[in-house]
Design an enzyme around this catalytic site. Structure first.
Site, PDB file in Angstrom:
ATOM      1  N   LYS A 108      18.006  -4.536 -10.329  1.00 54.49           N
ATOM      2  CA  LYS A 108      18.702  -3.338 -10.798  1.00 54.49           C
ATOM      3  C   LYS A 108      19.603  -2.712  -9.738  1.00 54.49           C
ATOM      4  CE  LYS A 108      15.384   0.515 -10.076  1.00 54.49           C
ATOM      5  NZ  LYS A 108      14.266  -0.097  -9.329  1.00 54.49           N
ATOM      6  N   HIS A 140       4.979   1.193  -5.326  1.00 54.43           N
ATOM      7  CA  HIS A 140       6.320   1.480  -4.803  1.00 54.43           C
ATOM      8  C   HIS A 140       6.253   2.825  -4.080  1.00 54.43           C
ATOM      9  CE1 HIS A 140      10.556   1.868  -4.225  1.00 54.43           C
ATOM     10  NE2 HIS A 140      10.848   0.813  -4.961  1.00 54.43           N
ATOM     11  N   GLU A 164       9.515  -6.140  -3.139  1.00 51.93           N
ATOM     12  CA  GLU A 164      10.615  -6.034  -4.109  1.00 51.93           C
ATOM     13  C   GLU A 164      11.782  -5.243  -3.523  1.00 51.93           C
ATOM     14  OE1 GLU A 164       8.483  -3.933  -7.111  1.00 51.93           O
ATOM     15  OE2 GLU A 164       7.367  -5.690  -7.795  1.00 51.93           O
TER      16      GLU A 164
END
Ligand SMILES: *Cc1c(COP(=O)(O)O)cnc(C)c1O
Length: 379
Positions: A47, A184, A261
């Site tokens: 993204k 995250h 990530e």
């Protein structure tokens, strides 16, 4: 690094607004990531900059991918070249994680054929996965502290630590396999303590799951958040890497796979924008410039990503604090109220650096203005 002269030439050749992606810089960023975090396999969060050319370059440089929608999944899957279909099937977990804890049932039904690796953080999602993607491997997304991150990511997703093991055991009871835990710490995290806290919390979850009889977990996904060097206040990546390495080696035995990530860290410094002055005025005594790019377009990161991109001139000269506006009729379309710029004229070009992450990826066509043309160099 792209020189000012080359940027200007590219803009003359391709027109403005322009977004230039430097693939040497993409490769440099992934090399740094893998060198400083040798135990961690990066899954680029698509993204931040969803583009087939970026996917291919990062794939060739050894990256895997984090996707969060079916179109993102297909963007990656279709661009994993040079890999026979059968091999792809086996490699899917090594190459793609579907890291959106909430998935439409239609997406789950489509994903099932790939035996995907997917995240979850609640009971209803377990039920959905069991019915629509029973072949998926699961990763529990944990809610962790996002203190000091530029973009907060814990208010919407993540199971509270106190419920984590109950969810893991419930998934197991329903016949699914939970492969590990993810988190995250918030995007552009400059508070490195967040990673330490989250890793220790994850180790606690592992220990609790084990003590309650669940022993199938074998991966830890440390998410994104790795900061881009936007200014000198951001401490070097290798300092963060040293902290993460020492925690993962202390907390998790060698057979546990560590994933990450990174989104911003790979693409932020690879992007340059060039735009043109289409109008000029003096407002409240301040020089004011109107560009053919703005916050509905490449500078959208200033709204959605809470990031500021200084506008710079190719021309030299004594500077004055100037206002810089986008081309739309919306008064929100303000790039800056005070960037130091020399006296500029209509048709002059200006540029911004480190504008590759969460910028053109979230551009709109609002008011009829097209997003910047994306040009890839050093591919
Ligand atoms: C957005 C996102 C990322 C990427 O975060 P960065 O801060 O850009 O590294 C990684 N994982 C998940 C689940 C995300 O939502």
């Amino acid at each position: 690094m792209i020189s000012k002269a080359r940027l200007k030439k590219l803009a003359e050749e391709h027109g403005t607004p322009l977004l230039v992606v430097d693939h040497d810089e993409l490769r440099k960023n992934i090399r740094a990531f893998r060198r400083y975090l040798p135990r961690v396999q990066p899954y680029f969060a698509v993204k931040a900059g969803a583009d087939p050319a970026i996917v291919r370059t990062l794939f060739e440089a050894g990256s895997s991918f984090d996707v969060a929608s079916m179109p993102e999944f297909e963007l990656v899957y279709d661009n994993i070249r040079d890999m026979p279909a059968r091999e792809r099937q086996q490699w899917i977990w090594d190459k793609i994680i579907y890291a959106n804890p909430i998935k439409p049932v239609e997406t789950l039904a489509e994903l099932d054929q790939y035996k995907p690796l997917v995240t979850f953080d609640n009971l209803d999602e377990i039920e959905k996965i069991r019915r629509h993607a029973p072949r998926a491997g699961l990763v529990l997304r944990l809610k962790v502290s996002n203190t000091g991150a530029m973009v907060e990511l814990s208010s919407k997703f993540g199971a509270p630590p106190a419920e984590a093991v109950d969810l893991i055991l419930e998934a197991d009871r329903q016949g699914l396999v939970v492969e590990g835990v993810s988190f995250h710490v918030g995007s552009q995290t400059t508070n490195f303590e967040n990673y330490v806290e989250a890793l220790n919390l994850t180790a606690d979850i592992y220990a609790e799951a084990q003590s309650r009889g669940y022993t199938k977990m074998n991966l830890v996904d440390i998410g994104g958040g790795f900061p881009a060097p936007y200014d000198s206040t951001v401490r070097p990546f290798r300092e963060l890497a040293r902290i993460i390495n020492s925690e993962i080696n202390r907390l998790f035995p060698k057979h546990i796979e560590i994933l990450a990530e990174p989104g911003r860290f790979f693409v932020a410094t690879a992007g340059y924008s060039v735009s043109k002055i289409i109008g000029k005025s003096v407002r409240d005594g301040k020089p004011s410039y109107y560009l053919d790019d703005g916050v509905y377009h490449t500078y959208s990161g200033q709204i959605f990503d809470h990031c500021k991109y200084p506008v710079k001139a190719f021309k030299r000269g004594r500077t004055r604090l100037s206002a810089v506006f986008g081309p739309t009729c919306d008064a929100l379309d303000v790039i800056s109220m005070a960037d130091p710029l020399p006296d500029l004229a209509r048709d002059d070009l200006v540029y911004s650096e480190m504008i590759g992450a969460y910028t053109w990826a979230s551009a709109t066509t609002f008011n009829g203005f097209s997003p910047a043309k994306v040009v890839h160099v050093n591919q």
